[in-house]
Scaffold this motif. Sequence first.
Motif, PDB file in Angstrom:
ATOM      1  N   ALA A   1      99.939 -31.773  37.968  1.00  0.00           N
ATOM      2  CA  ALA A   1      99.179 -32.863  38.643  1.00  0.00           C
ATOM      3  C   ALA A   1     100.087 -33.737  39.231  1.00  0.00           C
ATOM      4  N   ILE A   2     101.205 -33.908  38.711  1.00  0.00           N
ATOM      5  CA  ILE A   2     102.310 -34.830  39.099  1.00  0.00           C
ATOM      6  C   ILE A   2     102.791 -34.229  40.309  1.00  0.00           C
ATOM      7  N   LEU A   3     103.182 -33.091  40.313  1.00  0.00           N
ATOM      8  CA  LEU A   3     103.886 -32.345  41.379  1.00  0.00           C
ATOM      9  C   LEU A   3     102.770 -32.184  42.536  1.00  0.00           C
ATOM     10  N   MET A   4     101.574 -32.040  42.503  1.00  0.00           N
ATOM     11  CA  MET A   4     100.730 -31.714  43.411  1.00  0.00           C
ATOM     12  C   MET A   4     100.616 -33.081  44.231  1.00  0.00           C
ATOM     13  N   ILE A   5     100.549 -34.049  43.381  1.00  0.00           N
ATOM     14  CA  ILE A   5     100.428 -35.353  44.258  1.00  0.00           C
ATOM     15  C   ILE A   5     101.556 -35.731  45.161  1.00  0.00           C
TER      16      ILE A   5
ATOM     17  N   LYS B   1     101.258 -30.105  47.503  1.00  0.00           N
ATOM     18  CA  LYS B   1     101.320 -28.483  47.235  1.00  0.00           C
ATOM     19  C   LYS B   1      99.833 -28.447  46.657  1.00  0.00           C
ATOM     20  N   ASP B   2      99.551 -27.157  46.696  1.00  0.00           N
ATOM     21  CA  ASP B   2      98.254 -26.657  45.740  1.00  0.00           C
ATOM     22  C   ASP B   2      98.581 -26.346  44.401  1.00  0.00           C
ATOM     23  N   LYS B   3      97.901 -26.199  43.294  1.00  0.00           N
ATOM     24  CA  LYS B   3      98.079 -26.041  42.046  1.00  0.00           C
ATOM     25  C   LYS B   3      98.997 -24.816  41.710  1.00  0.00           C
ATOM     26  N   ASP B   4      98.618 -23.553  42.183  1.00  0.00           N
ATOM     27  CA  ASP B   4      99.271 -22.441  41.929  1.00  0.00           C
ATOM     28  C   ASP B   4     100.937 -22.620  42.633  1.00  0.00           C
ATOM     29  N   THR B   5     101.043 -23.033  43.599  1.00  0.00           N
ATOM     30  CA  THR B   5     102.262 -23.459  44.439  1.00  0.00           C
ATOM     31  C   THR B   5     103.171 -24.290  43.341  1.00  0.00           C
ATOM     32  N   CYS B   6     102.644 -25.413  42.950  1.00  0.00           N
ATOM     33  CA  CYS B   6     103.258 -26.347  42.030  1.00  0.00           C
ATOM     34  C   CYS B   6     103.741 -25.759  40.685  1.00  0.00           C
ATOM     35  N   ILE B   7     102.860 -24.746  40.098  1.00  0.00           N
ATOM     36  CA  ILE B   7     103.223 -24.055  38.896  1.00  0.00           C
ATOM     37  C   ILE B   7     104.284 -22.967  39.026  1.00  0.00           C
ATOM     38  N   ASP B   8     104.171 -22.336  40.371  1.00  0.00           N
ATOM     39  CA  ASP B   8     105.316 -21.539  40.459  1.00  0.00           C
ATOM     40  C   ASP B   8     106.665 -22.372  40.735  1.00  0.00           C
ATOM     41  N   MET B   9     106.601 -23.180  41.290  1.00  0.00           N
ATOM     42  CA  MET B   9     107.794 -24.266  41.646  1.00  0.00           C
ATOM     43  C   MET B   9     108.423 -24.598  40.284  1.00  0.00           C
ATOM     44  N   LEU B  10     107.432 -24.986  39.561  1.00  0.00           N
ATOM     45  CA  LEU B  10     107.949 -25.453  37.962  1.00  0.00           C
ATOM     46  C   LEU B  10     108.436 -24.313  37.207  1.00  0.00           C
ATOM     47  N   SER B  11     108.075 -23.070  37.314  1.00  0.00           N
ATOM     48  CA  SER B  11     108.466 -21.858  36.762  1.00  0.00           C
ATOM     49  C   SER B  11     109.807 -21.305  37.263  1.00  0.00           C
ATOM     50  N   ASN B  12     109.975 -21.819  38.514  1.00  0.00           N
ATOM     51  CA  ASN B  12     111.275 -21.318  39.132  1.00  0.00           C
ATOM     52  C   ASN B  12     112.553 -22.361  38.842  1.00  0.00           C
ATOM     53  N   LYS B  13     112.006 -23.466  38.344  1.00  0.00           N
ATOM     54  CA  LYS B  13     112.980 -24.546  38.038  1.00  0.00           C
ATOM     55  C   LYS B  13     113.121 -25.054  36.462  1.00  0.00           C
TER      56      LYS B  13
ATOM     57  N   GLU C   1     110.587 -25.391  34.544  1.00  0.00           N
ATOM     58  CA  GLU C   1     109.722 -26.636  34.302  1.00  0.00           C
ATOM     59  C   GLU C   1     110.234 -27.996  34.476  1.00  0.00           C
ATOM     60  N   ASN C   2     111.235 -28.088  35.122  1.00  0.00           N
ATOM     61  CA  ASN C   2     111.681 -29.433  35.274  1.00  0.00           C
ATOM     62  C   ASN C   2     111.247 -30.007  36.839  1.00  0.00           C
ATOM     63  N   ILE C   3     110.462 -31.059  36.675  1.00  0.00           N
ATOM     64  CA  ILE C   3     109.836 -31.578  37.725  1.00  0.00           C
ATOM     65  C   ILE C   3     110.795 -32.189  38.998  1.00  0.00           C
ATOM     66  N   SER C   4     111.735 -32.875  38.468  1.00  0.00           N
ATOM     67  CA  SER C   4     112.748 -33.294  39.495  1.00  0.00           C
ATOM     68  C   SER C   4     113.612 -32.216  40.029  1.00  0.00           C
ATOM     69  N   SER C   5     113.812 -31.012  39.442  1.00  0.00           N
ATOM     70  CA  SER C   5     114.443 -29.897  40.009  1.00  0.00           C
ATOM     71  C   SER C   5     113.511 -29.168  40.993  1.00  0.00           C
TER      72      SER C   5
ATOM     73  N   ARG D   1     113.224 -31.384  44.173  1.00  0.00           N
ATOM     74  CA  ARG D   1     114.670 -30.837  44.998  1.00  0.00           C
ATOM     75  C   ARG D   1     114.536 -29.576  45.678  1.00  0.00           C
ATOM     76  N   SER D   2     114.059 -28.564  44.987  1.00  0.00           N
ATOM     77  CA  SER D   2     113.970 -27.213  45.578  1.00  0.00           C
ATOM     78  C   SER D   2     113.238 -27.183  47.001  1.00  0.00           C
ATOM     79  N   LEU D   3     112.392 -28.227  47.420  1.00  0.00           N
ATOM     80  CA  LEU D   3     111.986 -28.326  48.819  1.00  0.00           C
ATOM     81  C   LEU D   3     112.802 -28.634  49.749  1.00  0.00           C
ATOM     82  N   TYR D   4     113.941 -29.265  49.493  1.00  0.00           N
ATOM     83  CA  TYR D   4     114.926 -29.444  50.301  1.00  0.00           C
ATOM     84  C   TYR D   4     116.140 -28.740  50.281  1.00  0.00           C
ATOM     85  N   GLU D   5     116.161 -27.680  49.467  1.00  0.00           N
ATOM     86  CA  GLU D   5     117.288 -26.700  49.176  1.00  0.00           C
ATOM     87  C   GLU D   5     117.254 -25.880  50.364  1.00  0.00           C
ATOM     88  N   LYS D   6     118.250 -25.592  51.141  1.00  0.00           N
ATOM     89  CA  LYS D   6     118.377 -24.652  52.130  1.00  0.00           C
ATOM     90  C   LYS D   6     118.461 -23.164  51.880  1.00  0.00           C
TER      91      LYS D   6
END
Length: 303
Positions: free
Chosen positions: A269-273, A277-289, A291-295, A298-303
């Motif tokens: 919910a925090i990441l969505m706001i 991004k939608d729920k599934d995208t945010c869950i994937d983002m967390l899974s790839n990092k 489960e760290n919200i800050s990471s 930051r992944s959105l800005y990684e090249k």
Amino acid sequence: MEVILKDLDTEKRNINSENIDLMNTHDILKTINDDDKKVAYAVESVIPDIEKLVDAAYKKMANGGRLIYIGAGTSGRLGVLDASECPPTYGVDPDLVQGIIAGGFSALLKAKEGAEDSLTLAKDDLRKINLSENDTVIGLAASGRTPYVIGGLDYANEVGALTGAISCVKESIISSHAKYSIEAIVGPEVITGSTRMKSGTAQKMILNMISTSLMIKKGKVYHNLMVDVKPTNEKLISRAKNIIISCTDCSLEEAEKYLNLSGKNVKAAILMILTGKDKDTCIDMLSNKNENISSAIRSLYEK
């Protein structure tokens, strides 16, 4: 090695409380409080040792391992307490952090002092939970000499698990049976030998530090908020909404909306706001990092 009980730090007499039985209530309380003030400094002195154990235990946990506390009496109860508070606080599976006490569950309510004298009982208890080389076993014993803990650490070493020991005496026996040792020397108790006092406080503080540090490293905290809280009752639902508001500066209505859209996944919910991004995208983002919200952000800005 034979240990003379009266020579242990935890068994020595405290000169500051020798006449405590003659004191009035205020002076009794003041004497106890003055001695308790020393505990935090004793724990501070062993932070480097705690750090080593946390970092080693995290590597095991990141590889699928569990954290297991073993102890008898007060030490055992403190281990069970710390373990039991991790699921509601951080939303982890109850198996991830476990507390095992000599004598089993009933020993939490009624002392079973004889159980601590067994060198084989802890081995049986650890076998029941299928202890593996991925796990971490931390033995707790204020006196540093409890046979139950020694036997458990020896078995954990045989299995290849990581081992740690927490005691309140110098050069404790359990330290020699663990790869990592923490010896918080708090000095003689106000009531001689009553290790539920300063020794117990020191152990509780150290357990708080270990489990909290591990949960932070596992991504269970964003800034200093418990973002993996499970909103399973009215109080926790309210807390979840307040956490979302604190993290995103959104309105209560938005917090309620995104808590529902996320399937009551506070981190999502925090990441969505924050990301749109939608729920599934945010869950994937967390899974790839991890489960760290800050990471994840930051992944959105990684090249």
